[in-house]
Design a protein around this motif. Structure first.
Motif, PDB file in Angstrom:
ATOM      1  N   TYR A  16       0.122  25.310  32.947  1.00 17.11           N
ATOM      2  CA  TYR A  16      -0.751  26.274  32.297  1.00 17.11           C
ATOM      3  C   TYR A  16      -1.310  27.174  33.380  1.00 17.11           C
ATOM      4  O   TYR A  16      -1.538  26.744  34.511  1.00 17.11           O
ATOM      5  N   VAL A  18      -3.778  31.098  33.925  1.00 17.18           N
ATOM      6  CA  VAL A  18      -4.672  32.056  33.284  1.00 17.18           C
ATOM      7  C   VAL A  18      -4.466  33.431  33.889  1.00 17.18           C
ATOM      8  O   VAL A  18      -4.009  33.561  35.018  1.00 17.18           O
ATOM      9  N   GLU A  22      -9.309  36.804  33.026  1.00 14.26           N
ATOM     10  CA  GLU A  22     -10.024  35.779  32.260  1.00 14.26           C
ATOM     11  C   GLU A  22     -11.358  35.436  32.916  1.00 14.26           C
ATOM     12  O   GLU A  22     -11.539  35.615  34.114  1.00 14.26           O
ATOM     13  N   VAL A  30      -9.585  25.737  30.399  1.00 16.62           N
ATOM     14  CA  VAL A  30      -8.130  25.538  30.422  1.00 16.62           C
ATOM     15  C   VAL A  30      -7.786  24.407  31.383  1.00 16.62           C
ATOM     16  O   VAL A  30      -6.978  23.533  31.075  1.00 16.62           O
ATOM     17  N   SER A  34      -6.062  21.012  30.015  1.00 13.60           N
ATOM     18  CA  SER A  34      -4.663  20.825  30.394  1.00 13.60           C
ATOM     19  C   SER A  34      -4.456  19.563  31.222  1.00 13.60           C
ATOM     20  O   SER A  34      -3.337  19.063  31.311  1.00 13.60           O
ATOM     21  N   THR A 144      -1.624  30.693  29.332  1.00 14.92           N
ATOM     22  CA  THR A 144      -2.486  30.416  28.198  1.00 14.92           C
ATOM     23  C   THR A 144      -3.159  31.706  27.753  1.00 14.92           C
ATOM     24  O   THR A 144      -3.685  32.448  28.567  1.00 14.92           O
ATOM     25  N   PRO A 149      -8.268  27.119  24.437  1.00 16.29           N
ATOM     26  CA  PRO A 149      -7.137  26.575  25.193  1.00 16.29           C
ATOM     27  C   PRO A 149      -6.565  25.347  24.503  1.00 16.29           C
ATOM     28  O   PRO A 149      -7.162  24.813  23.575  1.00 16.29           O
TER      29      PRO A 149
END
Length: 162
Positions: A16, A18, A22, A30, A34, A144, A149
């Motif tokens: 994952y 970002v 973000e 996240v 994750s 993501t 998330p």
């Protein structure tokens, strides 16, 4: 046994990640959901801007709750070493040691994120443990989307990076 295996044999091909746009708080969320210990940061063009580790993100989030800090504020202030999938694992280990990091983004020849190699991957391999989900299969990394998330264990969600 392969004499000098390549990074691609050990890296996670579906980490994952970002966007650099973000918020720090969303990046933390996240990371938490994750189960990863490092979080790649991707620019709009799919290129890797860096990797955030759990400790630095936790510290940054303490002040970000009110300020609305962005991920780019952390990754643009430093250089992040990168590795390519065809490079040797021994070279990657040397880079990790020299850079004093536990995670390296794996990028293609254009700088686009294709995976993540961590110290945890090395330890699991040394212990003879199977790779975690997504670590062996070839394919693009996932990013993501903004918003909620994924839940822990839901690695099949996400979009592919072009």
């Amino acid at each position: 046994m392969v004499e000098n295996p390549e990074v691609r044999t050990l890296m996670d091909t579906g980490p994952y990640s970002v966007s650099e746009d973000e918020t720090l708080l969303m990046a933390w969320e996240v990371l938490e959901r994750s189960g990863q210990r490092a979080l790649p940061v991707v620019r709009g063009d799919g290129c890797c801007a860096g990797v955030l580790n759990r400790a630095e993100l936790a510290v940054a989030c303490t002040g970000a709750a009110l300020s609305g800090g962005r991920v780019r504020d952390l990754v643009h202030s430093r250089r992040t070493a990168r590795i390519h999938p065809e490079e040797s694992l021994s070279h990657a280990a040397a880079v990790m040691t020299e850079e004093d990091t536990d995670a390296l983004p794996v990028t293609d020849s254009h700088g686009r994120l294709v995976g993540l190699l961590t110290a945890r991957d090395y330890v699991a391999a040394a212990a003879g443990l199977q790779h975690r989900a997504g670590a062996v299969a070839e394919g693009p990394a996932r990013v993501t989307l903004p918003g909620l998330p994924p839940e822990p264990g839901a690695r099949e969600h996400g979009i592919t990076i072009p």
